[in-house]
Motif scaffolding. Structure first.
Motif, PDB file in Angstrom:
ATOM      1  N   VAL A 101       0.840  -1.195   0.192  1.00 23.10           N
ATOM      2  CA  VAL A 101      -0.004   0.076  -0.022  1.00 23.10           C
ATOM      3  C   VAL A 101       1.006   1.262   0.055  1.00 23.10           C
ATOM      4  N   GLU A 102       0.886   2.003  -0.902  1.00 23.78           N
ATOM      5  CA  GLU A 102       1.708   3.176  -1.238  1.00 23.78           C
ATOM      6  C   GLU A 102       0.761   4.487  -1.271  1.00 23.78           C
ATOM      7  N   MET A 103       1.325   5.685  -1.101  1.00 24.88           N
ATOM      8  CA  MET A 103       0.923   6.904  -1.253  1.00 24.88           C
ATOM      9  C   MET A 103       1.672   7.834  -1.792  1.00 24.88           C
ATOM     10  N   ALA A 104       1.206   8.325  -2.800  1.00 23.81           N
ATOM     11  CA  ALA A 104       2.362   9.284  -3.587  1.00 23.81           C
ATOM     12  C   ALA A 104       1.335  10.418  -4.481  1.00 23.81           C
ATOM     13  N   GLU A 105       1.871  11.635  -4.283  1.00 24.96           N
ATOM     14  CA  GLU A 105       1.245  12.615  -4.952  1.00 24.96           C
ATOM     15  C   GLU A 105      -0.200  12.589  -5.055  1.00 24.96           C
ATOM     16  N   GLY A 106      -1.000  12.208  -3.816  1.00 26.42           N
ATOM     17  CA  GLY A 106      -2.473  12.198  -3.976  1.00 26.42           C
ATOM     18  C   GLY A 106      -3.003  10.739  -4.499  1.00 26.42           C
ATOM     19  N   MET A 107      -2.202  10.027  -4.848  1.00 26.84           N
ATOM     20  CA  MET A 107      -2.793   8.614  -5.417  1.00 26.84           C
ATOM     21  C   MET A 107      -2.304   7.562  -4.494  1.00 26.84           C
ATOM     22  N   LEU A 108      -3.402   6.991  -4.081  1.00 17.78           N
ATOM     23  CA  LEU A 108      -3.175   5.707  -3.334  1.00 17.78           C
ATOM     24  C   LEU A 108      -3.260   4.317  -3.853  1.00 17.78           C
ATOM     25  N   THR A 109      -2.039   3.744  -3.805  1.00 16.93           N
ATOM     26  CA  THR A 109      -2.012   2.236  -4.828  1.00 16.93           C
ATOM     27  C   THR A 109      -1.945   1.183  -4.110  1.00 16.93           C
ATOM     28  N   ILE A 110      -2.699   0.290  -4.096  1.00 17.41           N
ATOM     29  CA  ILE A 110      -2.874  -1.045  -3.476  1.00 17.41           C
ATOM     30  C   ILE A 110      -2.530  -2.021  -4.568  1.00 17.41           C
ATOM     31  N   SER A 111      -1.730  -2.814  -4.076  1.00 19.16           N
ATOM     32  CA  SER A 111      -1.269  -3.978  -4.997  1.00 19.16           C
ATOM     33  C   SER A 111      -0.944  -5.148  -4.320  1.00 19.16           C
ATOM     34  N   GLY A 112      -1.117  -6.265  -4.902  1.00 17.29           N
ATOM     35  CA  GLY A 112      -0.714  -7.594  -4.038  1.00 17.29           C
ATOM     36  C   GLY A 112      -0.247  -8.592  -5.277  1.00 17.29           C
ATOM     37  N   LYS A 113       0.752  -9.466  -4.628  1.00 21.14           N
ATOM     38  CA  LYS A 113       1.331 -10.284  -5.452  1.00 21.14           C
ATOM     39  C   LYS A 113       1.652 -11.804  -4.982  1.00 21.14           C
ATOM     40  N   ARG A 114       0.722 -12.900  -5.461  1.00 24.57           N
ATOM     41  CA  ARG A 114       0.914 -14.036  -4.593  1.00 24.57           C
ATOM     42  C   ARG A 114       1.862 -14.950  -5.488  1.00 24.57           C
ATOM     43  N   LYS A 115       2.934 -15.496  -4.834  1.00 23.66           N
ATOM     44  CA  LYS A 115       3.476 -16.481  -5.831  1.00 23.66           C
ATOM     45  C   LYS A 115       2.971 -17.653  -5.735  1.00 23.66           C
ATOM     46  N   GLU A 116       3.308 -18.468  -6.945  1.00 20.77           N
ATOM     47  CA  GLU A 116       2.993 -19.760  -7.146  1.00 20.77           C
ATOM     48  C   GLU A 116       3.513 -20.674  -6.065  1.00 20.77           C
ATOM     49  N   GLU A 117       2.818 -21.411  -5.574  1.00 20.18           N
ATOM     50  CA  GLU A 117       3.417 -22.533  -4.750  1.00 20.18           C
ATOM     51  C   GLU A 117       4.285 -23.594  -5.166  1.00 20.18           C
ATOM     52  N   LYS A 118       5.225 -23.964  -4.580  1.00 13.83           N
ATOM     53  CA  LYS A 118       6.187 -25.040  -5.133  1.00 13.83           C
ATOM     54  C   LYS A 118       5.441 -26.116  -5.040  1.00 13.83           C
ATOM     55  N   GLN A 119       5.832 -27.202  -5.945  1.00 17.06           N
ATOM     56  CA  GLN A 119       5.525 -28.378  -6.317  1.00 17.06           C
ATOM     57  C   GLN A 119       5.894 -29.101  -4.985  1.00 17.06           C
ATOM     58  N   GLU A 120       5.020 -29.931  -4.458  1.00 18.75           N
ATOM     59  CA  GLU A 120       5.252 -30.650  -3.309  1.00 18.75           C
ATOM     60  C   GLU A 120       5.337 -32.097  -3.828  1.00 18.75           C
ATOM     61  N   GLU A 121       6.201 -32.870  -3.277  1.00 20.52           N
ATOM     62  CA  GLU A 121       6.279 -34.483  -3.644  1.00 20.52           C
ATOM     63  C   GLU A 121       5.071 -34.907  -3.004  1.00 20.52           C
ATOM     64  N   ARG A 122       4.332 -35.590  -3.798  1.00 21.13           N
ATOM     65  CA  ARG A 122       3.165 -36.349  -3.268  1.00 21.13           C
ATOM     66  C   ARG A 122       3.103 -37.805  -4.176  1.00 21.13           C
ATOM     67  N   GLU A 123       2.355 -38.334  -3.594  1.00 24.20           N
ATOM     68  CA  GLU A 123       1.666 -39.679  -4.288  1.00 24.20           C
ATOM     69  C   GLU A 123       0.979 -39.322  -5.405  1.00 24.20           C
ATOM     70  N   GLY A 124       1.109 -39.826  -6.546  1.00 21.06           N
ATOM     71  CA  GLY A 124      -0.082 -39.535  -7.568  1.00 21.06           C
ATOM     72  C   GLY A 124       0.330 -38.308  -8.289  1.00 21.06           C
ATOM     73  N   LYS A 125      -0.345 -37.959  -9.483  1.00 18.09           N
ATOM     74  CA  LYS A 125       0.064 -36.826 -10.216  1.00 18.09           C
ATOM     75  C   LYS A 125      -1.041 -35.738 -10.256  1.00 18.09           C
ATOM     76  N   VAL A 126      -0.828 -34.519 -10.369  1.00 15.97           N
ATOM     77  CA  VAL A 126      -1.788 -33.569 -10.242  1.00 15.97           C
ATOM     78  C   VAL A 126      -2.664 -33.568 -11.541  1.00 15.97           C
ATOM     79  N   LEU A 127      -3.867 -33.590 -11.485  1.00 11.19           N
ATOM     80  CA  LEU A 127      -4.821 -33.942 -12.628  1.00 11.19           C
ATOM     81  C   LEU A 127      -5.307 -32.418 -13.251  1.00 11.19           C
ATOM     82  N   ARG A 128      -5.382 -31.640 -12.241  1.00 10.66           N
ATOM     83  CA  ARG A 128      -5.862 -30.224 -12.394  1.00 10.66           C
ATOM     84  C   ARG A 128      -4.964 -29.255 -11.535  1.00 10.66           C
ATOM     85  N   ARG A 129      -4.815 -28.134 -12.078  1.00 10.32           N
ATOM     86  CA  ARG A 129      -4.203 -27.165 -10.879  1.00 10.32           C
ATOM     87  C   ARG A 129      -5.060 -25.728 -11.498  1.00 10.32           C
TER      88      ARG A 129
END
Length: 141
Positions: A59-87
């Motif tokens: 959340v940033e404020m500059a020159e009368g403008m409020l900017t809200i941004s978010g960035k969610r990173k992709e989760e790392k692949q976990e070792e699991r039994e079976g394969k991912v059919l849909r992500r």
């Protein structure tokens, strides 16, 4: 942005909290809907941010403008039994910018993230009085 909302904030149809949606190529982006609430003492902006941590949001404020941004990173692949059919869960980001009215306390802006909901509070300030018209005397040359 809704004309009635802008008119309520500024007394005119344009300019108050007018959003500018920003997206970047290659990422899953949307306008990221926000609720804007006016209380007696502040404006509150609420948006859903499930899966985001406070470190993922800016959340940033500059020159009368409020900017809200978010960035969610992709989760790392976990070792699991079976394969991912849909992500369907993936990397996503958003950016929203708002031109704030003059009568806000910029140094009092706060933000919190609780149970996947981001709340940004923009405290109101007393409006500065408009200067009275001044009559300029015209003299003969």
């Amino acid at each position: 942005m809704d004309r009635a909302f802008n008119r309520a904030l500024t007394g005119r149809d344009i300019g108050a909290l007018m959003p500018a949606l920003t997206s970047s190529a290659g990422a899953s982006t949307t306008g990221h809907p926000m609720d804007i609430i006016e209380t007696k003492d502040a404006f509150e902006l609420h948006c859903d941010a499930p899966g985001f941590s406070p470190a993922d949001i800016s959340v940033e404020m500059a020159e009368g403008m409020l900017t809200i941004s978010g960035k969610r990173k992709e989760e790392k692949q976990e070792e699991r039994e079976g394969k991912v059919l849909r992500r369907e869960r993936h990397f996503s980001q958003f950016t929203r910018s708002f031109a704030l009215p003059d009568a806000v306390k910029e140094d009092g802006i706060s933000a919190s993230l609780e149970q996947g909901v981001l709340r940004v509070t923009v405290p109101k300030a007393e409006p500065t009085p408009k200067p009275q018209p001044k009559r300029i005397q015209v003299t003969a040359a």
